[in-house]
Design an enzyme around this catalytic site. Structure first.
Site, PDB file in Angstrom:
ATOM      1  N   GLU A 225       0.873  -1.176   0.000  1.00  0.00           N
ATOM      2  CA  GLU A 225       0.000   0.000   0.000  1.00  0.00           C
ATOM      3  C   GLU A 225       0.906   1.220   0.000  1.00  0.00           C
ATOM      4  O   GLU A 225       1.442   1.596   1.039  1.00  0.00           O
ATOM      5  CB  GLU A 225      -0.918  -0.014   1.235  1.00  0.00           C
ATOM      6  CG  GLU A 225      -1.808  -1.255   1.331  1.00  0.00           C
ATOM      7  CD  GLU A 225      -2.758  -1.399   0.164  1.00  0.00           C
ATOM      8  OE1 GLU A 225      -3.002  -0.396  -0.546  1.00  0.00           O
ATOM      9  OE2 GLU A 225      -3.260  -2.510  -0.064  1.00  0.00           O
ATOM     10  N   CYS A 259      -1.986   9.131   2.777  1.00  0.00           N
ATOM     11  CA  CYS A 259      -1.551   8.526   1.510  1.00  0.00           C
ATOM     12  C   CYS A 259      -2.530   8.800   0.373  1.00  0.00           C
ATOM     13  O   CYS A 259      -2.137   8.798  -0.794  1.00  0.00           O
ATOM     14  CB  CYS A 259      -1.332   7.027   1.680  1.00  0.00           C
ATOM     15  SG  CYS A 259      -2.786   6.113   2.227  1.00  0.00           S
TER      16      CYS A 259
END
Length: 481
Positions: A225, A259
């Site tokens: 990720e 993110c």
């Protein structure tokens, strides 16, 4: 010299802990390789109770690590989605565990095809600093639901949270079920070299490459990720206040240290000034002051603050128009790591701010003429973790989705797709690989074991040698057409 010796000793202790715990968890898994649904639910319930019991301590620890993290942001982004994820998994894990029946071709009858969902074993999770609780708990919930044992490497940049979380986990789980490892970068390197049955890493693309390289030595499957530069596209007809307000929330939340934060905005050329005005006004409505405002989160440490300031200085030196969104015109340079959002108008590719994921309160604004120009701009760059589109024309929404790639997307919103329990979360290309959350999380940490089974009656002997018989030719004429 003394400090380095102490650090070395601490690192060595953590590395020894990694090896000891891994061996213990492997042995424990062999003794119980298929935990029952009730065992898995019990683990999830224990985790939930521990989080609820310690939520105030967790909020305070995260606040200490950031020097100022809005309590509501920790509730919204860490505590609440962690609890919601556990609740959703508790409701669905029994259904996810059930073997699924699959079709058997006529040639292979009578028989059964079944997919069994088997735990992998010991899962390793590497957690970043920006959401240290949620990005530990999310993978942990999925791995426990799938019946695995779990080792978690917390970030050294959030020491208060990492220490507290390690203590919480130690209180509610035996070490051979779930264990938290702390320590510096050297410890993280050793952790990534362990022969886990699956490893999940959340962090930067650059570090993700190192993690994948280390995992490859053991053929350890990885879920990465990562991040990248997530674009936000503003349509030519959307009410600007609608788009600006939602972009303010997405960029100001956790001071952009997310993110999936909007990394840059693609705005129609004739609407850039309107966007700047609207963004400043909407930001001021949410944050009338910044320096001593506990609702506005600090940059996590001096290193990250210096990196972001370097981006701003570089853009100014190279000719960009830089606008600090600072409603009260406060002096933000002293005694604080608070940083206003800086709008960078029409940056160029040679600026640092356009070369790396920003991960902070800086928002480049790039003008475009036609929607296809915005799409080309996105497609000329690595595929992002998220994409945002602001516009109410459904044909244009679908056109953008059909002609771009990203790990996930929001239409007329930011960030919140991550909190949807029944949506997979993950990246594509440079922004990562693999998915978790909800059912996809269960599947990620599971071996999908296909089993073909037949009993005493065996039609398979019809195709046994010697070959070339009439029955072989008949079978070919029936099935090869």
């Amino acid at each position: 010299m003394v400090a380095s010796v102490v650090q070395l000793t601490d690192s060595k202790k953590h590395i020894q802990q990694i090896n000891r715990v891994f061996a213990s968890q492997k042995a424990a898994f062999r003794s119980n390789p298929m935990p029952t649904c009730e065992e898995r639910k019990d683990n999830l319930k224990r985790l939930k109770k521990a989080l609820l019991r310690n939520q105030s301590r967790l909020i305070e620890a995260i606040n200490q690590d950031f020097s100022c993290r809005a309590e509501d942001e920790t509730m919204l982004a860490e505590i609440m989605p962690s609890i919601e994820g556990i609740n959703y998994t508790l409701k669905n894990v029994a259904k996810w565990m059930k073997p699924s029946k699959r079709h058997v071709g006529l040639l292979f009858q009578p028989a059964k095809n079944t997919v069994y969902y088997q735990p992998l074993g010991v899962v390793g999770v590497i957690v970043p600093w920006n959401y240290p609780l949620y990005l530990a708990v999310g993978p942990l919930v999925a791995a426990l639901a799938a019946g695995n044992r779990v080792m978690i490497k917390m970030s050294e940049y959030t020491p208060h949270t990492s220490t507290l979380f390690a203590n919480i986990i130690a209180e509610c789980f035996p070490e051979n079920m779930v264990s938290v490892i702390n320590g510096d970068a050297d410890v993280a390197v050793e952790f990534s070299r362990v022969k886990f049955d699956h490893m999940l890493f959340t962090g930067s693309t650059a570090v993700g490459r190192h993690v994948m390289r280390a995992a490859a030595e053991n053929l350890t499957p990885v879920t990465l990720e990562l991040g990248g530069k997530s674009p936000a596209v503003i349509a030519s007809t959307v009410p600007m206040d609608d788009a600006a307000e939602r972009l303010v929330f997405g960029k100001a939340f956790n001071a952009g240290q997310t993110c999936v934060a909007p990394d840059y905005v693609l705005c129609p050329k004739d609407r850039v000034e309107q966007f700047v005005e609207s963004f400043q006004r909407k930001f001021g409505e949410m944050f009338s002051t910044l320096k001593h405002n506990n609702d506005f989160t600090s940059i996590v440490d001096e290193r990250q603050h210096a990196r972001l300031q370097k981006y701003i200085d570089d853009a100014q030196k190279k000719g960009a128009t830089v606008i600090a969104v600072n409603p009260a015109n406060e002096d933000m340079q002293s005694d604080t790591r608070k940083m206003p959002i800086h709008l960078i108008i029409n940056p160029t590719d040679n600026m640092l701010v356009m070369q790396e994921e920003i991960f902070g309160p800086i928002l480049p604004v790039i003008a475009y003429e036609q929607l296809d120009d915005a799409i080309d701009y996105i497609n000329d760059r690595p595929r992002p973790l998220a994409m945002y589109y602001f516009g109410y024309d459904k044909k244009a929404q679908q056109y953008l989705l059909d002609h771009t790639h990203s790990g996930g997307a929001c239409i007329n919103d930011t960030l919140v797709h991550v909190a949807q329990d029944d949506l997979p979360f993950g990246g594509v290309g440079d922004s990562g690989m693999g998915h978790y959350h909800g059912h996809e999380g269960f599947l990620t940490f599971t071996n999908h074991r296909g089993v073909y089974s037949k009993q005493k009656f065996n039609t398979g002997k019809l195709i046994f040698p010697p070959y070339g018989t009439a029955i072989h030719k008949l079978i070919y004429s029936v099935f090869v057409r």
